[in-house]
Design a protein around this motif. Structure first.
Motif, short mmCIF file in Angstrom:
data_model
loop_
_atom_site.label_atom_id
_atom_site.label_comp_id
_atom_site.label_asym_id
_atom_site.label_seq_id
_atom_site.Cartn_x
_atom_site.Cartn_y
_atom_site.Cartn_z
N GLY A 140 0.79 -1.23 0.00
CA GLY A 140 0.00 0.00 0.00
C GLY A 140 0.82 1.27 0.00
N SER A 141 1.96 1.27 0.69
CA SER A 141 2.79 2.49 0.75
C SER A 141 3.33 2.86 -0.63
N LYS A 142 3.73 1.87 -1.42
CA LYS A 142 4.24 2.15 -2.77
C LYS A 142 3.12 2.61 -3.69
N VAL A 143 1.97 1.98 -3.55
CA VAL A 143 0.81 2.38 -4.36
C VAL A 143 0.40 3.81 -4.01
N SER A 144 0.41 4.15 -2.72
CA SER A 144 0.03 5.50 -2.27
C SER A 144 0.98 6.56 -2.82
N ILE A 145 2.27 6.26 -2.82
CA ILE A 145 3.25 7.20 -3.39
C ILE A 145 2.97 7.42 -4.87
N ALA A 146 2.72 6.34 -5.58
CA ALA A 146 2.43 6.45 -7.02
C ALA A 146 1.14 7.23 -7.27
N LEU A 147 0.11 6.92 -6.49
CA LEU A 147 -1.17 7.62 -6.66
C LEU A 147 -1.02 9.12 -6.40
N ALA A 148 -0.34 9.48 -5.33
CA ALA A 148 -0.15 10.89 -5.00
C ALA A 148 0.63 11.61 -6.09
N THR A 149 1.69 10.98 -6.57
CA THR A 149 2.51 11.59 -7.62
C THR A 149 1.70 11.82 -8.89
N VAL A 150 0.97 10.79 -9.30
CA VAL A 150 0.17 10.89 -10.52
C VAL A 150 -0.92 11.95 -10.37
N MET A 151 -1.56 11.99 -9.21
CA MET A 151 -2.63 12.97 -9.02
C MET A 151 -2.11 14.41 -9.01
N VAL A 152 -1.00 14.65 -8.34
CA VAL A 152 -0.44 16.01 -8.29
C VAL A 152 -0.07 16.50 -9.69
N PHE A 153 0.66 15.68 -10.43
CA PHE A 153 1.07 16.11 -11.77
C PHE A 153 -0.10 16.16 -12.74
N GLY A 154 -1.07 15.26 -12.57
CA GLY A 154 -2.25 15.28 -13.43
C GLY A 154 -3.09 16.53 -13.24
N ILE A 155 -3.32 16.90 -11.99
CA ILE A 155 -4.10 18.11 -11.69
C ILE A 155 -3.35 19.35 -12.17
N THR A 156 -2.04 19.35 -11.97
CA THR A 156 -1.24 20.49 -12.43
C THR A 156 -1.35 20.67 -13.94
N SER A 157 -1.22 19.58 -14.69
CA SER A 157 -1.31 19.70 -16.15
C SER A 157 -2.72 20.07 -16.60
N MET A 158 -3.73 19.57 -15.91
CA MET A 158 -5.11 19.88 -16.27
C MET A 158 -5.38 21.38 -16.20
N PHE A 159 -4.81 22.05 -15.21
CA PHE A 159 -5.03 23.49 -15.07
C PHE A 159 -4.01 24.32 -15.86
N SER A 160 -2.80 23.80 -16.02
CA SER A 160 -1.77 24.61 -16.67
C SER A 160 -1.84 24.59 -18.19
N TYR A 161 -2.26 23.49 -18.80
CA TYR A 161 -2.29 23.44 -20.27
C TYR A 161 -3.17 24.52 -20.90
N PRO A 162 -4.40 24.72 -20.43
CA PRO A 162 -5.22 25.78 -21.02
C PRO A 162 -4.57 27.16 -20.86
N LEU A 163 -3.98 27.37 -19.70
CA LEU A 163 -3.31 28.65 -19.44
C LEU A 163 -2.13 28.85 -20.39
N LEU A 164 -1.30 27.84 -20.50
CA LEU A 164 -0.12 27.92 -21.37
C LEU A 164 -0.52 28.07 -22.84
N TRP A 165 -1.56 27.36 -23.26
CA TRP A 165 -1.98 27.40 -24.66
C TRP A 165 -2.44 28.81 -25.05
N SER A 166 -3.05 29.51 -24.10
CA SER A 166 -3.55 30.85 -24.42
C SER A 166 -2.50 31.95 -24.23
N LYS A 167 -1.42 31.68 -23.48
CA LYS A 167 -0.49 32.75 -23.13
C LYS A 167 0.92 32.63 -23.75
N LEU A 168 1.30 31.45 -24.20
CA LEU A 168 2.67 31.27 -24.67
C LEU A 168 2.76 31.08 -26.18
N PRO A 169 3.96 31.20 -26.73
CA PRO A 169 4.13 31.07 -28.19
C PRO A 169 3.65 29.75 -28.76
#
Length: 195
Positions: free
Chosen positions: A55-84
């Protein structure tokens, strides 16, 4: 296909060599990044170690995937509208989003925040990645064994998932059967969550 297996190879290299993580945790995190986030981590947990990942290894993987997934979900629209790189076509941005955002829900949210055309291309790309779950788990089970000479564990549930996906794409499925299967699937998912 290229994105999925490149992520696996690069993730394993970075996780084991650079970050000095153990093989199971590295494979779980890399699986989540390669295929479909939390679902892929849960599907890979019984495959990466002989008796299933703790469970400890699964929890680490789940937390990592969720943090980066949520970050990309919010950052991609922002980056697409603001960057080259906003000069990417909607189709190209959709393919990029579908190939790099972890969760299907994240792909839908990020894609729709950009445009319907981005969302459509992103969802199609993401669903192709999800279909690769079964063959990916077979490869993963081979990698998880490492240099061990013991018998490789085959993830039969993944093989069955792939077979049903192929059959339902080829053969006509009666609407009454699809409706019953959907209800059964919802109940089975709820029961699995309870434990």
């Amino acid at each position: 296909l290229t994105m999925v297996f490149t992520t696996l190879a690069f993730g394993q290299l970075v996780g084991e060599k650079l970050l000095k993580m153990d093989r199971s945790t590295t494979l779980l995190v890399t699986t989540g990044a390669s295929i479909c986030g939390v679902s892929a981590v849960m599907a890979a947990a019984p495959v990466v170690e002989k008796d299933g990942a703790p469970g400890s290894k699964v929890s680490i993987a789940l937390a990592t995937v969720m943090v980066f997934g949520i970050t990309s979900m919010f950052s991609y629209p922002l980056l697409w509208s603001k960057l080259p790189w906003a000069s990417l076509s909607a189709k190209a941005m959709g393919i990029y989003t579908g190939a790099t955002v972890y969760e299907v829900a994240g792909v839908v949210a990020a894609g729709n925040a950009m445009s319907p055309a981005v969302a459509s291309a992103a969802l199609l790309t993401k669903l192709v990645r999800v279909l690769l779950l079964a063959p990916f788990l077979v490869v993963l089970s081979r990698l998880a064994q490492g240099n061990s000479s013991s018998r490789v564990q085959t993830p039969w549930f993944a093989v069955a998932f792939f077979a049903v996906s192929v059959l339902s794409s080829i053969l006509p499925v009666p609407s009454w059967f699809a409706a019953k299967a959907s209800v059964t699937s919802s109940w089975a998912t709820a029961l699995a969550m309870v434990g």
